[in-house]
Design an enzyme around this catalytic site. Structure first.
Site, PDB file in Angstrom:
ATOM      1  CE  LYS A 109      -3.700  -2.304   2.104  1.00  0.00           C
ATOM      2  NZ  LYS A 109      -4.917  -1.722   3.691  1.00  0.00           N
ATOM      3  CE1 TYR A 142      -9.501  -2.583   0.228  1.00  0.00           C
ATOM      4  CE2 TYR A 142      -8.378  -0.407  -1.208  1.00  0.00           C
ATOM      5  CZ  TYR A 142      -8.393  -1.966  -0.264  1.00  0.00           C
ATOM      6  OH  TYR A 142      -7.247  -2.064   0.065  1.00  0.00           O
ATOM      7  CG  ASN A 156      -3.690  -2.394   7.124  1.00  0.00           C
ATOM      8  OD1 ASN A 156      -3.824  -1.674   5.715  1.00  0.00           O
ATOM      9  ND2 ASN A 156      -4.590  -2.892   7.379  1.00  0.00           N
TER      10      ASN A 156
HETATM   11  N1  UDP Z   1      -9.451   0.097   7.288  1.00  0.00           N
HETATM   12  C1  UDP Z   1      -9.543   1.130   8.329  1.00  0.00           C
HETATM   13  N2  UDP Z   1     -10.337   1.269   9.054  1.00  0.00           N
HETATM   14  C2  UDP Z   1     -10.967   0.315   9.894  1.00  0.00           C
HETATM   15  C3  UDP Z   1     -11.037  -0.635   8.940  1.00  0.00           C
HETATM   16  C4  UDP Z   1     -10.310  -0.956   7.574  1.00  0.00           C
HETATM   17  O1  UDP Z   1      -8.542   2.566   7.233  1.00  0.00           O
HETATM   18  O2  UDP Z   1     -11.407   0.457  10.683  1.00  0.00           O
HETATM   19  C5  UDP Z   1      -8.521  -0.531   5.789  1.00  0.00           C
HETATM   20  C6  UDP Z   1      -7.163  -0.378   6.368  1.00  0.00           C
HETATM   21  O3  UDP Z   1      -6.184  -0.665   5.104  1.00  0.00           O
HETATM   22  C7  UDP Z   1      -7.813  -2.349   5.820  1.00  0.00           C
HETATM   23  C8  UDP Z   1      -8.845  -1.827   4.334  1.00  0.00           C
HETATM   24  O4  UDP Z   1      -9.808  -1.153   4.910  1.00  0.00           O
HETATM   25  O5  UDP Z   1      -6.664  -2.995   5.291  1.00  0.00           O
HETATM   26  C9  UDP Z   1      -9.675  -3.882   3.929  1.00  0.00           C
HETATM   27  O6  UDP Z   1      -9.995  -3.467   5.211  1.00  0.00           O
HETATM   28  P1  UDP Z   1     -10.323  -5.139   6.112  1.00  0.00           P
HETATM   29  O7  UDP Z   1     -11.591  -5.108   6.872  1.00  0.00           O
HETATM   30  O8  UDP Z   1     -11.297  -5.598   4.558  1.00  0.00           O
HETATM   31  O9  UDP Z   1      -9.240  -4.886   6.914  1.00  0.00           O
HETATM   32  P2  UDP Z   1      -7.977  -6.101   5.469  1.00  0.00           P
HETATM   33  O10 UDP Z   1      -9.102  -7.601   4.942  1.00  0.00           O
HETATM   34  O11 UDP Z   1      -7.286  -5.924   5.238  1.00  0.00           O
HETATM   35  O12 UDP Z   1      -7.434  -6.291   7.348  1.00  0.00           O
END
Ligand code: UDP
Length: 140
Positions: free
Chosen positions: A11, A51, A114
Site C-alpha cells: 500500500k 473496494y 497498514n
Molecule cells: N480500514 C480502515 N479502518 C478500519 C478498518 C479497515 O481504514 O476500521 C482499512 C484498512 O486499510 C484495511 C482496509 O480498510 O486493510 C480493508 O479492511 P478489511 O476489514 O477488509 O481488512 P483487511 O482484510 O485488509 O485486514
C-alpha cells in the site's frame, strides 16, 4: 494442500517509506512466490471498484483517498495454501493486534496505513487478480 494464488497489494505507506523490498523478503521467506508484480498509481475509480465491498463502511471514503495518495505495488503470490498463509503473515488489520513477526506488526503505521492487502478467500482472490492483472502478466 493445494497450490493457490492470492492478490497482494503493497500500500501507499509502504511505497512512501521505501519498504517494498523488506516486505517482499518476508513474503518470500514464508515460501510464497511473487509470480506477478507491477507498480501502479490508482485513481478514485480504480480504488472504488476494488473496494466496492466496503462502500457502506464508515472508513470507505478515507480508504479510497489513502489508496490513491501514492503508488502501490500489486502482486500475485503463489504457494501452498497461499490465501490463508498470506493472511497469517500479514497479521491483524489493526497493527496493535498483529502478532509478532507479521508484516503489519513490523511495518504498519495504523489501522488504515497498514502496509499490505491480501485476499480473504480463494473466490475473492480470483476476482481481485482478474481486476488487476491480465493473464499474460502472470508468469508462474
Ligand atoms: N480500514 C480502515 N479502518 C478500519 C478498518 C479497515 O481504514 O476500521 C482499512 C484498512 O486499510 C484495511 C482496509 O480498510 O486493510 C480493508 O479492511 P478489511 O476489514 O477488509 O481488512 P483487511 O482484510 O485488509 O485486514
Amino acid at each position: 494442500m493445494a497450490v493457490e494464488r492470492t492478490l497482494s497489494i503493497l500500500k501507499p505507506d509502504a511505497t512512501e517509506r521505501n519498504l517494498t523490498g523488506k516486505i517482499n523478503a518476508v513474503i518470500e521467506g514464508a515460501g510464497l512466490r511473487i509470480i506477478a508484480q507491477k507498480r501502479v498509481k490508482w485513481d478514485a475509480g480504480d480504488a472504488a471498484s476494488f473496494y466496492a465491498v466496503h462502500k457502506a463502511r464508515p472508513f470507505y471514503n478515507d480508504l479510497v483517498t489513502y489508496m490513491t495518495s501514492a503508488p502501490i505495488v500489486v502482486q500475485v503470490l503463489e504457494g501452498e495454501n497461499a490465501v490463508a498463509k498470506y493472511r497469517e503473515i500479514m497479521g491483524a488489520t489493526n497493527p496493535e493486534n498483529a502478532a509478532d513477526g507479521t508484516i503489519r506488526k513490523l511495518f504498519a503505521e495504523n489501522i488504515e496505513r497498514n502496509s499490505v492487502h491480501g485476499s480473504d478467500s480463494a473466490d475473492n482472490a480470483a476476482q481481485e487478480i482478474g481486476l488487476v492483472f491480465q493473464e499474460s502478466e502472470i508468469v508462474g
